[in-house]
Design a protein around this motif. Structure first.
Motif, PDB file in Angstrom:
ATOM      1  N   GLN A 221      -2.722  -5.415   2.896  1.00  0.00           N
ATOM      2  CA  GLN A 221      -2.126  -4.249   3.552  1.00  0.00           C
ATOM      3  C   GLN A 221      -1.380  -4.669   4.817  1.00  0.00           C
ATOM      4  OE1 GLN A 221      -4.390  -0.378   4.461  1.00  0.00           O
ATOM      5  NE2 GLN A 221      -4.377  -1.426   6.435  1.00  0.00           N
TER       6      GLN A 221
ATOM      7  N   ALA B 288       0.841   1.955  -5.204  1.00  0.00           N
ATOM      8  CA  ALA B 288      -0.477   1.333  -5.056  1.00  0.00           C
ATOM      9  C   ALA B 288      -1.565   2.378  -4.875  1.00  0.00           C
ATOM     10  CB  ALA B 288      -0.465   0.365  -3.876  1.00  0.00           C
ATOM     11  N   ILE B 289      -1.247   3.443  -4.168  1.00  0.00           N
ATOM     12  CA  ILE B 289      -2.209   4.535  -3.964  1.00  0.00           C
ATOM     13  C   ILE B 289      -2.689   5.080  -5.316  1.00  0.00           C
ATOM     14  CG2 ILE B 289      -2.404   6.927  -3.160  1.00  0.00           C
ATOM     15  CD1 ILE B 289      -2.525   5.040  -0.875  1.00  0.00           C
TER      16      ILE B 289
ATOM     17  N   LEU C 145      -8.001   1.208   7.726  1.00  0.00           N
ATOM     18  CA  LEU C 145      -7.245   2.222   6.979  1.00  0.00           C
ATOM     19  C   LEU C 145      -6.674   3.314   7.868  1.00  0.00           C
ATOM     20  CD1 LEU C 145      -9.668   2.548   3.918  1.00  0.00           C
ATOM     21  CD2 LEU C 145      -7.510   1.266   4.048  1.00  0.00           C
TER      22      LEU C 145
ATOM     23  N   THR D 236      -5.964  -7.412   6.006  1.00  0.00           N
ATOM     24  CA  THR D 236      -4.851  -7.008   6.878  1.00  0.00           C
ATOM     25  C   THR D 236      -4.155  -8.189   7.540  1.00  0.00           C
ATOM     26  OG1 THR D 236      -6.399  -6.663   8.706  1.00  0.00           O
ATOM     27  CG2 THR D 236      -5.867  -4.744   7.332  1.00  0.00           C
TER      28      THR D 236
ATOM     29  N   THR E  89       0.831  -1.214   0.000  1.00  0.00           N
ATOM     30  CA  THR E  89       0.000   0.000   0.000  1.00  0.00           C
ATOM     31  C   THR E  89       0.860   1.257   0.000  1.00  0.00           C
ATOM     32  OG1 THR E  89      -0.133  -0.137   2.428  1.00  0.00           O
ATOM     33  CG2 THR E  89      -1.937  -1.110   1.172  1.00  0.00           C
TER      34      THR E  89
ATOM     35  N   TYR F   3      -8.195   7.191  -3.806  1.00  0.00           N
ATOM     36  CA  TYR F   3      -7.793   5.923  -3.193  1.00  0.00           C
ATOM     37  C   TYR F   3      -8.875   5.382  -2.259  1.00  0.00           C
ATOM     38  CZ  TYR F   3      -4.951   2.632  -0.428  1.00  0.00           C
ATOM     39  OH  TYR F   3      -4.461   1.523   0.213  1.00  0.00           O
TER      40      TYR F   3
ATOM     41  N   VAL G  43     -10.142  -5.087   1.626  1.00  0.00           N
ATOM     42  CA  VAL G  43      -8.847  -4.805   2.247  1.00  0.00           C
ATOM     43  C   VAL G  43      -8.559  -5.918   3.248  1.00  0.00           C
ATOM     44  CG1 VAL G  43      -7.501  -3.209   3.650  1.00  0.00           C
ATOM     45  CG2 VAL G  43      -9.103  -2.322   1.936  1.00  0.00           C
TER      46      VAL G  43
ATOM     47  N   LEU H  80      -6.791  -6.099  -1.609  1.00  0.00           N
ATOM     48  CA  LEU H  80      -5.600  -5.321  -1.271  1.00  0.00           C
ATOM     49  C   LEU H  80      -5.023  -5.874   0.021  1.00  0.00           C
ATOM     50  CD1 LEU H  80      -3.793  -2.788  -1.769  1.00  0.00           C
ATOM     51  CD2 LEU H  80      -5.387  -1.522  -0.323  1.00  0.00           C
TER      52      LEU H  80
ATOM     53  N   LEU I  25     -11.500   1.915  -2.500  1.00  0.00           N
ATOM     54  CA  LEU I  25     -11.539   0.811  -1.537  1.00  0.00           C
ATOM     55  C   LEU I  25     -12.931   0.578  -0.965  1.00  0.00           C
ATOM     56  CD1 LEU I  25      -8.199   1.372   0.427  1.00  0.00           C
ATOM     57  CD2 LEU I  25      -8.616   0.073  -1.673  1.00  0.00           C
TER      58      LEU I  25
ATOM     59  N   VAL J 201      -4.225   1.473  -7.810  1.00  0.00           N
ATOM     60  CA  VAL J 201      -5.445   0.807  -7.365  1.00  0.00           C
ATOM     61  C   VAL J 201      -6.700   1.535  -7.873  1.00  0.00           C
ATOM     62  CG1 VAL J 201      -6.863   0.272  -5.341  1.00  0.00           C
ATOM     63  CG2 VAL J 201      -4.468  -0.445  -5.414  1.00  0.00           C
TER      64      VAL J 201
ATOM     65  N   ALA K 131      -1.338   0.663   7.192  1.00  0.00           N
ATOM     66  CA  ALA K 131      -2.105   1.706   6.509  1.00  0.00           C
ATOM     67  C   ALA K 131      -1.239   2.933   6.264  1.00  0.00           C
ATOM     68  CB  ALA K 131      -3.334   2.078   7.335  1.00  0.00           C
TER      69      ALA K 131
END
Length: 494
Positions: free
Chosen positions: A202, A184-185, A280, A310, A180, A297, A308, A200, A301, A188, A205
């Motif tokens: 991550q 990617a920002i 995030l 994690t 991320t 961004y 997303v 995604l 998402l 995506v 964040a």
């Protein structure tokens, strides 16, 4: 015997650094130079990074050479095609193309103590000898892939964002994005509208700020061309804002609090789902990692076909990505947005200085250089965009111009003393490094892991302050801080 007074130069790289260095030297009469470029075109990272949505997060009026202004940028924050085209135009208009040897990747550079010259070799068998060696390979030239088990076992297309495979059609595909960071920002939001599903992955964040972009209209272009002070005013305004924000790194830490509130409000305003918003929300202080700018961004998402994840990735398998909870995420394509090997300066080139000293030995524990430009025991070698000259806030092009002026002064010193070499005194370089470390210790960069730090924890990339302070420190080369040594031998005809 005639002694040549103008040193010969080899410059490595044709990004902003290499082209800027060449132009600075040519403007001051140093025309015995060749530029070596591993690719078949100029541009550096702006040639390599062609992923969808690629662009710069510094406004173009500042992210450009001060002496090569452009009045018709399409947007305030320009995209990769426009920046690459700008560099191509600059190279063509300044007569640099005929000085570039393309498809010549430097593999080795060795200093000869007897002649006081550098011998440079390339992968295609080319070899040349030069008085001065200038590396402008930058910090973001080698993509970094994560250390994940089974990385090469995936059966479908898999590529790094800096090596985007445009032959892969993502339409309707299940896509995994690993990472991320700044790339990617940008990519995506660009690919979300056409993929079938996107996951995604991550690890941490990012702090994301709103992007104050505008599209320049034809009347803007006419005004910037006809009334240059207006263009200069915008450039100065951006420069001043960046300088103000850079104070938050060390000297006015309250600025970080203001930026944190702006970022938190940005997240709250664009992400309504509390669970997604929690994912995030960064768990480290603002400024510890690179701050990012995007208006698209977070909305990307929130789309129903985007998720997303994690949970830590444990392995890549032929059909997808497995996470620590045992779940296999089956996908058709994997894109790695995992950044660059920014702390491995000049690698894999083999550089040997005085007495055969290897640069990798000099840099045990982390790269360092006086003003980020010159290294003890490496005479007549200079770095553009070297250690600790990257910025947390501001335009690296401004830093490059400062470095180019400083190196040009070193060239002028060598011209005044033909058949000599210039090498920074070790005590001077070490004293500089101690003071630099002291300021770096006051920045937020040591509070989390990022590409700014190497494996030993040393911050090797960033400059702890604004560009004005760096410009002030490099405004004048101090000859007394260098060893000026006569060559043991000279070559006839020089």
């Amino acid at each position: 015997m005639r002694v040549r007074t103008m040193p010969s130069v080899v410059i490595i790289g044709t990004g902003f650094g290499g082209l800027g260095m060449a132009m600075e030297l040519l403007r001051h009469g140093f025309d015995d130079l060749v530029i070596l470029e591993r690719a078949s075109d100029v541009g550096g990272v702006w040639r390599e990074n062609t992923y969808p949505g690629a662009g710069c997060d510094i406004p173009s009026p500042l992210y450009s050479y001060s002496y090569e202004p452009k009045s018709d940028w399409p947007k305030r924050f320009s995209g990769q095609p426009d920046i690459h085209a700008y560099l191509r135009d600059v190279a063509r208009d300044n007569g640099l193309l005929e000085r570039i040897r393309f498809e010549s990747e430097v593999t080795e550079a060795r200093f000869d103590d007897a002649t006081g010259t550098w011998t440079v070799r390339t992968a295609d068998g080319y070899e040349t000898t030069t008085d001065v060696l200038i590396s402008a390979v930058g910090q973001l030239s080698r993509p970094a892939l994560p250390a994940i088990a089974g990385l090469g076992t995936f059966a479908g297309p898999a590529f790094h964002s800096a090596q985007w495979d445009h032959s892969v059609d993502l339409t309707g595909k299940r896509v995994a994005v690993v990472g991320t960071g700044a790339s990617a920002i940008q990519f995506v939001p660009a690919i979300v509208p056409r993929v079938g599903a996107l996951t995604l992955f991550q690890r941490s964040a990012a702090w994301v700020l709103p992007k104050p972009d505008v599209e320049y209209k034809p009347w803007h272009h006419r005004m910037f061309a006809a009334v240059p002070p207006v263009r200069l005013a915008e450039r100065f305004a951006v420069w001043a804002l960046c300088e103000f924000l850079s104070l938050g790194l060390v000297d006015v830490t309250a600025i970080r609090g203001v930026l944190t509130r702006i970022a938190v409000n940005h997240l709250r305003g664009q992400v309504a789902d509390p669970e997604l918003r929690a994912k995030l929300t960064p768990d480290y202080p603002a400024g510890c990692k690179r701050g990012l700018f995007s208006n698209t961004y977070y909305p990307a998402l929130t789309q129903p076909h985007v998720r997303v994840e994690t949970t830590e990735i444990t392995e890549i398998v032929p059909t997808g990505v497995r996470t620590a909870d045992g779940v296999l995420h089956e996908v058709d394509v994997i894109v790695y947005g995992t950044g660059f090997k920014g702390t491995e300066f000049l690698w894999p080139m083999a550089i040997r200085g005085a007495n055969g000293r290897a640069l990798e030995d000099e840099w045990q524990g982390g790269a360092r250089a006086y003003h980020g430009i010159t290294v003890p025991e490496f005479p007549n070698m200079f770095l553009v965009y070297g250690p600790n000259t990257n910025l947390g806030v501001g335009s690296i092009v401004y830093m490059i111009e400062s470095q180019a002026r400083y190196i040009r002064q070193a060239m002028q010193e060598l011209s005044r003393h033909p058949a000599h070499t210039l090498e920074v005194r070790r005590a001077v370089a070490e004293d500089y490094d101690v003071k630099l470390r002291a300021r770096l210790d006051r920045t937020p960069w040591g509070l989390c892991s990022s590409w700014y730090r190497n494996a030993a924890g040393r911050i090797t990339n960033n400059w702890p302050g604004g560009v004005a302070s760096y410009r002030w420190q490099t405004r004048t080369l101090r000859p007394e801080r260098f060893h000026l040594k006569a060559r043991a031998t000279t070559t006839a005809g020089q």
